[in-house]
Design a protein around this motif. Structure first.
Motif, PDB file in Angstrom:
ATOM      1  N   LEU A  16       0.830  -1.206   0.000  1.00 13.74           N
ATOM      2  CA  LEU A  16       0.000   0.000   0.000  1.00 13.74           C
ATOM      3  C   LEU A  16       0.863   1.253   0.000  1.00 13.74           C
ATOM      4  CD1 LEU A  16      -2.772   1.338   0.191  1.00 13.74           C
ATOM      5  CD2 LEU A  16      -2.607   1.130   2.665  1.00 13.74           C
ATOM      6  N   LEU A  17       1.919   1.247   0.777  1.00  8.68           N
ATOM      7  CA  LEU A  17       2.822   2.397   0.808  1.00  8.68           C
ATOM      8  C   LEU A  17       3.502   2.598  -0.543  1.00  8.68           C
ATOM      9  CD1 LEU A  17       4.287   4.628   2.393  1.00  8.68           C
ATOM     10  CD2 LEU A  17       5.986   2.907   3.001  1.00  8.68           C
ATOM     11  N   ALA A  18       3.954   1.512  -1.154  1.00 11.43           N
ATOM     12  CA  ALA A  18       4.636   1.615  -2.447  1.00 11.43           C
ATOM     13  C   ALA A  18       3.695   2.148  -3.524  1.00 11.43           C
ATOM     14  CB  ALA A  18       5.186   0.248  -2.857  1.00 11.43           C
ATOM     15  N   LEU A  19       2.463   1.642  -3.568  1.00  9.95           N
ATOM     16  CA  LEU A  19       1.521   2.112  -4.581  1.00  9.95           C
ATOM     17  C   LEU A  19       1.091   3.559  -4.336  1.00  9.95           C
ATOM     18  CD1 LEU A  19      -0.641  -1.064  -5.185  1.00  9.95           C
ATOM     19  CD2 LEU A  19       1.068  -0.042  -6.671  1.00  9.95           C
ATOM     20  N   THR A  20       0.980   3.958  -3.083  1.00 10.79           N
ATOM     21  CA  THR A  20       0.650   5.347  -2.766  1.00 10.79           C
ATOM     22  C   THR A  20       1.765   6.280  -3.217  1.00 10.79           C
ATOM     23  OG1 THR A  20      -0.660   4.635  -0.868  1.00 10.79           O
ATOM     24  CG2 THR A  20       0.011   6.936  -0.909  1.00 10.79           C
ATOM     25  N   LEU A  21       3.002   5.907  -2.943  1.00 12.30           N
ATOM     26  CA  LEU A  21       4.134   6.731  -3.391  1.00 12.30           C
ATOM     27  C   LEU A  21       4.228   6.778  -4.909  1.00 12.30           C
ATOM     28  CD1 LEU A  21       6.855   5.694  -0.802  1.00 12.30           C
ATOM     29  CD2 LEU A  21       5.566   7.842  -0.906  1.00 12.30           C
ATOM     30  N   PHE A  22       3.949   5.670  -5.569  1.00 16.44           N
ATOM     31  CA  PHE A  22       3.943   5.643  -7.034  1.00 16.44           C
ATOM     32  C   PHE A  22       2.866   6.571  -7.582  1.00 16.44           C
ATOM     33  CE2 PHE A  22       2.339   3.845 -11.031  1.00 16.44           C
ATOM     34  CZ  PHE A  22       3.493   3.925 -11.785  1.00 16.44           C
ATOM     35  N   PHE A  23       1.668   6.521  -7.001  1.00 19.56           N
ATOM     36  CA  PHE A  23       0.570   7.383  -7.435  1.00 19.56           C
ATOM     37  C   PHE A  23       0.929   8.856  -7.255  1.00 19.56           C
ATOM     38  CE2 PHE A  23      -3.248   9.821  -6.326  1.00 19.56           C
ATOM     39  CZ  PHE A  23      -3.965   9.682  -7.504  1.00 19.56           C
ATOM     40  N   LEU A  24       1.480   9.200  -6.105  1.00 18.86           N
ATOM     41  CA  LEU A  24       1.862  10.593  -5.863  1.00 18.86           C
ATOM     42  C   LEU A  24       2.966  11.035  -6.826  1.00 18.86           C
ATOM     43  CD1 LEU A  24       1.807  10.708  -1.975  1.00 18.86           C
ATOM     44  CD2 LEU A  24       0.176  11.733  -3.561  1.00 18.86           C
ATOM     45  N   GLY A  25       3.890  10.145  -7.134  1.00 13.36           N
ATOM     46  CA  GLY A  25       4.938  10.476  -8.098  1.00 13.36           C
ATOM     47  C   GLY A  25       4.372  10.741  -9.480  1.00 13.36           C
ATOM     48  N   VAL A  26       3.415   9.939  -9.910  1.00 10.69           N
ATOM     49  CA  VAL A  26       2.781  10.149 -11.219  1.00 10.69           C
ATOM     50  C   VAL A  26       2.026  11.469 -11.239  1.00 10.69           C
ATOM     51  CG1 VAL A  26       0.982   9.287 -12.760  1.00 10.69           C
ATOM     52  CG2 VAL A  26       2.669   7.722 -11.819  1.00 10.69           C
ATOM     53  N   VAL A  27       1.288  11.760 -10.174  1.00 11.09           N
ATOM     54  CA  VAL A  27       0.535  13.019 -10.111  1.00 11.09           C
ATOM     55  C   VAL A  27       1.483  14.211 -10.141  1.00 11.09           C
ATOM     56  CG1 VAL A  27      -0.931  14.433  -8.602  1.00 11.09           C
ATOM     57  CG2 VAL A  27      -1.494  12.036  -8.992  1.00 11.09           C
ATOM     58  N   LEU A  28       2.563  14.154  -9.387  1.00 10.75           N
ATOM     59  CA  LEU A  28       3.530  15.257  -9.403  1.00 10.75           C
ATOM     60  C   LEU A  28       4.199  15.392 -10.768  1.00 10.75           C
ATOM     61  CD1 LEU A  28       5.159  14.840  -5.895  1.00 10.75           C
ATOM     62  CD2 LEU A  28       3.576  16.626  -6.646  1.00 10.75           C
ATOM     63  N   PHE A  29       4.456  14.268 -11.431  1.00 10.75           N
ATOM     64  CA  PHE A  29       5.064  14.305 -12.763  1.00 10.75           C
ATOM     65  C   PHE A  29       4.122  14.944 -13.775  1.00 10.75           C
ATOM     66  CE2 PHE A  29       5.929  12.321 -16.902  1.00 10.75           C
ATOM     67  CZ  PHE A  29       7.245  12.695 -17.067  1.00 10.75           C
ATOM     68  N   ILE A  30       2.845  14.644 -13.684  1.00 12.84           N
ATOM     69  CA  ILE A  30       1.873  15.190 -14.622  1.00 12.84           C
ATOM     70  C   ILE A  30       1.677  16.693 -14.410  1.00 12.84           C
ATOM     71  CG2 ILE A  30      -0.564  15.122 -15.288  1.00 12.84           C
ATOM     72  CD1 ILE A  30       1.057  12.771 -16.291  1.00 12.84           C
ATOM     73  N   PHE A  31       1.662  17.132 -13.169  1.00 13.68           N
ATOM     74  CA  PHE A  31       1.382  18.530 -12.873  1.00 13.68           C
ATOM     75  C   PHE A  31       2.630  19.384 -12.665  1.00 13.68           C
ATOM     76  CE2 PHE A  31      -2.697  16.555 -11.567  1.00 13.68           C
ATOM     77  CZ  PHE A  31      -3.492  17.232 -12.461  1.00 13.68           C
ATOM     78  N   ARG A  32       3.781  18.913 -13.143  1.00 17.84           N
ATOM     79  CA  ARG A  32       4.994  19.729 -13.028  1.00 17.84           C
ATOM     80  C   ARG A  32       4.886  20.918 -13.980  1.00 17.84           C
ATOM     81  NH1 ARG A  32       6.187  16.032 -16.801  1.00 17.84           N
ATOM     82  NH2 ARG A  32       7.697  16.601 -18.404  1.00 17.84           N
ATOM     83  N   PRO A  33       5.671  21.968 -13.756  1.00 20.16           N
ATOM     84  CA  PRO A  33       5.528  23.187 -14.558  1.00 20.16           C
ATOM     85  C   PRO A  33       5.696  22.996 -16.065  1.00 20.16           C
ATOM     86  CG  PRO A  33       6.832  23.640 -12.615  1.00 20.16           C
ATOM     87  CD  PRO A  33       6.598  22.159 -12.637  1.00 20.16           C
ATOM     88  N   GLY A  34       6.583  22.143 -16.520  1.00 21.56           N
ATOM     89  CA  GLY A  34       6.823  22.005 -17.948  1.00 21.56           C
ATOM     90  C   GLY A  34       5.951  20.970 -18.637  1.00 21.56           C
TER      91      GLY A  34
END
Length: 50
Positions: A16-34
């Protein structure tokens, strides 16, 4: 310990921790400035005529 029990214990704790961190990483990657420019370019690929 059976394989199923070990896998279930791993999924309940660290999975659960690994999938949560993966999800947050994807969301941050999508919403990065560039990301807007890259997303616009990628969305135009099917419409390009070679």
């Amino acid at each position: 310990m059976e394989t199923y029990t070990a896998m279930r214990h791993f999924a309940d704790s660290w999975g659960l921790l690994a999938l949560t961190l993966f999800f947050l990483g994807v969301v941050l990657f999508i919403f990065r400035p560039g990301a807007k420019k890259a997303a616009a370019q990628a969305s135009a690929i099917p419409l390009k005529e070679d």
